[in-house]
Design a protein around this motif. Structure first.
Motif, PDB file in Angstrom:
ATOM      1  N   ALA A  83      -8.481  -3.658  42.017  1.00  0.00           N
ATOM      2  CA  ALA A  83      -8.756  -4.219  43.509  1.00  0.00           C
ATOM      3  C   ALA A  83      -9.875  -5.465  43.616  1.00  0.00           C
ATOM      4  CB  ALA A  83      -9.825  -2.977  44.046  1.00  0.00           C
ATOM      5  N   ARG A  84     -10.529  -5.768  42.566  1.00  0.00           N
ATOM      6  CA  ARG A  84     -11.326  -6.666  42.427  1.00  0.00           C
ATOM      7  C   ARG A  84     -10.338  -7.896  42.141  1.00  0.00           C
ATOM      8  NH1 ARG A  84     -15.395  -3.474  40.586  1.00  0.00           N
ATOM      9  NH2 ARG A  84     -16.985  -3.372  42.105  1.00  0.00           N
ATOM     10  N   ALA A  87      -8.932  -8.935  45.353  1.00  0.00           N
ATOM     11  CA  ALA A  87     -10.127  -9.762  46.021  1.00  0.00           C
ATOM     12  C   ALA A  87     -10.553 -11.043  45.423  1.00  0.00           C
ATOM     13  CB  ALA A  87     -11.311  -8.770  46.172  1.00  0.00           C
ATOM     14  N   HIS A  91     -10.385 -14.669  47.279  1.00  0.00           N
ATOM     15  CA  HIS A  91     -11.677 -15.385  47.452  1.00  0.00           C
ATOM     16  C   HIS A  91     -11.110 -17.023  46.728  1.00  0.00           C
ATOM     17  CE1 HIS A  91     -15.731 -16.587  47.266  1.00  0.00           C
ATOM     18  NE2 HIS A  91     -15.701 -16.724  45.969  1.00  0.00           N
ATOM     19  N   ALA A 142      -7.463  -3.097  53.232  1.00  0.00           N
ATOM     20  CA  ALA A 142      -8.793  -3.181  52.640  1.00  0.00           C
ATOM     21  C   ALA A 142      -9.440  -4.774  52.307  1.00  0.00           C
ATOM     22  CB  ALA A 142      -9.269  -2.304  51.682  1.00  0.00           C
ATOM     23  N   THR A 143      -8.693  -5.380  51.326  1.00  0.00           N
ATOM     24  CA  THR A 143      -9.190  -6.482  50.831  1.00  0.00           C
ATOM     25  C   THR A 143      -8.740  -7.662  51.619  1.00  0.00           C
ATOM     26  OG1 THR A 143      -7.331  -6.460  49.320  1.00  0.00           O
ATOM     27  CG2 THR A 143      -9.369  -5.826  48.263  1.00  0.00           C
ATOM     28  N   VAL A 224     -16.695  -8.146  50.408  1.00  0.00           N
ATOM     29  CA  VAL A 224     -15.918  -7.938  49.477  1.00  0.00           C
ATOM     30  C   VAL A 224     -16.072  -6.679  48.797  1.00  0.00           C
ATOM     31  CG1 VAL A 224     -14.874  -8.837  47.257  1.00  0.00           C
ATOM     32  CG2 VAL A 224     -15.410 -10.451  49.118  1.00  0.00           C
ATOM     33  N   GLU A 225     -17.341  -6.480  48.345  1.00  0.00           N
ATOM     34  CA  GLU A 225     -17.583  -5.099  47.751  1.00  0.00           C
ATOM     35  C   GLU A 225     -17.148  -3.970  48.641  1.00  0.00           C
ATOM     36  OE1 GLU A 225     -18.236  -4.349  44.334  1.00  0.00           O
ATOM     37  OE2 GLU A 225     -17.809  -6.622  44.390  1.00  0.00           O
ATOM     38  N   SER A 227     -14.686  -3.757  50.984  1.00  0.00           N
ATOM     39  CA  SER A 227     -13.423  -3.696  50.825  1.00  0.00           C
ATOM     40  C   SER A 227     -12.703  -2.969  49.617  1.00  0.00           C
ATOM     41  CB  SER A 227     -12.862  -5.146  51.221  1.00  0.00           C
ATOM     42  OG  SER A 227     -12.772  -6.041  50.010  1.00  0.00           O
ATOM     43  N   VAL A 228     -13.413  -3.562  48.394  1.00  0.00           N
ATOM     44  CA  VAL A 228     -12.894  -3.088  47.018  1.00  0.00           C
ATOM     45  C   VAL A 228     -13.237  -1.543  47.099  1.00  0.00           C
ATOM     46  CG1 VAL A 228     -13.382  -2.933  44.535  1.00  0.00           C
ATOM     47  CG2 VAL A 228     -13.228  -5.237  45.913  1.00  0.00           C
ATOM     48  N   LEU A 231     -10.498   0.286  49.152  1.00  0.00           N
ATOM     49  CA  LEU A 231      -9.512   0.545  48.612  1.00  0.00           C
ATOM     50  C   LEU A 231      -9.385   1.418  47.333  1.00  0.00           C
ATOM     51  CD1 LEU A 231      -6.539  -0.602  48.474  1.00  0.00           C
ATOM     52  CD2 LEU A 231      -7.457  -2.603  47.190  1.00  0.00           C
TER      53      LEU A 231
END
Length: 258
Positions: A83-84, A87, A91, A142-143, A224-225, A227-228, A231
């Motif tokens: 997921a990161r 993201a 970014h 999400a992300t 961001v966190e 959304s991660v 997800l």
């Protein structure tokens, strides 16, 4: 090669998604390639403007469903890392200190809409269509959520994200997801017009102006966190497993009616 980067003598770079056989869906190698390309472009003073383009009939079909299905079988740390990865790619493109212009010749779905939302300008063929299709498969956008919300606002996001509604280029312009929609034959010229306008501007001033715009955005703590985490939690749900199973089996999902 899933991604190509070419720069002309004027400093206009063309970053081209090149997975046409998979409708330019975002898998781990393509996400990593986009992240690395964004970092490389940021460091290259010869590049003044970037055009994000694609090969094949689809701009980007969103997240690769094979990659997503793998997350339903992975452990928690692996899900979070993946997921990161997504993201981090968004970014890197969002904060690129060069103008980023999308050239959209075909449909953009899911993460493809997210790519448009992190571009400074998006120009599309008026035949292109758009949708955030995640909820049809038991997933959530999400992300891409923070970027799409910043671009089109909460009311439109609710109307489009929740029912996964498809919309056309005219509506995308009205929502400000797109700057312009033109005939397919006029798309290259329209993107060229947008790109060359930046060549009359001081590169450092453009970069600083873009950074200022980012700094003035309404802050969402830990967006961001959040959304991660959302997800990762969704990948653990039974709906995702059933939705992806049905997709690959070419069967209706359990929640389909009619």
């Amino acid at each position: 090669m899933t991604l190509r980067l070419e720069t002309d003598p004027r400093g206009i770079a063309r970053l081209t998604l090149s997975r046409p056989e998979r409708h330019n869906a975002l898998d781990a190698p393509l996400m990593d390639a986009l992240t690395e390309a964004a970092h490389r472009i940021a460091r290259d003073p010869a590049i003044r403007v970037v055009v994000l383009a694609s090969t094949g009939p689809t701009f980007c079909a969103g997240g690769d469903l094979g990659w997503m299905r793998a997350q339903t079988e992975a452990d928690g740390p692996t899900r979070a890392a993946e997921a990161r990865r997504l993201a981090g790619m968004l970014h890197a493109l969002d904060t690129l200190p060069k103008p980023l212009i999308a050239e959209v010749r075909g449909p953009a779905y899911g993460g493809g809409v997210g790519l448009l939302a992190v571009c400074d300008i998006a120009v599309a063929a008026d035949t292109a269509t758009f949708a955030m299709t995640e909820t049809r498969l038991g997933l959530i956008p999400a992300t891409i959520g923070p970027y799409v919300l910043a671009r089109i606002g909460e009311p439109a996001a609710r109307r489009l994200m929740l029912p996964a509604r498809r919309f056309d280029a005219t509506e995308a312009v009205a929502l400000q997801l797109l700057a312009r929609a033109v005939s397919p034959d006029a798309l290259a010229a329209a993107v060229e017009e947008e790109a060359t306008a930046f060549l009359a501007c001081a590169p450092g001033a453009v970069a600083d102006a873009k950074a200022l715009i980012h700094s003035l955005r309404p802050p969402v703590p830990d967006a961001v966190e959040r959304s991660v985490a959302a997800l990762v939690a969704r990948w653990e749900s039974e709906e995702v497993r059933e939705g992806l199973r049905a997709f690959f089996a070419r069967e209706p999902t359990p929640w389909t009616r009619g």
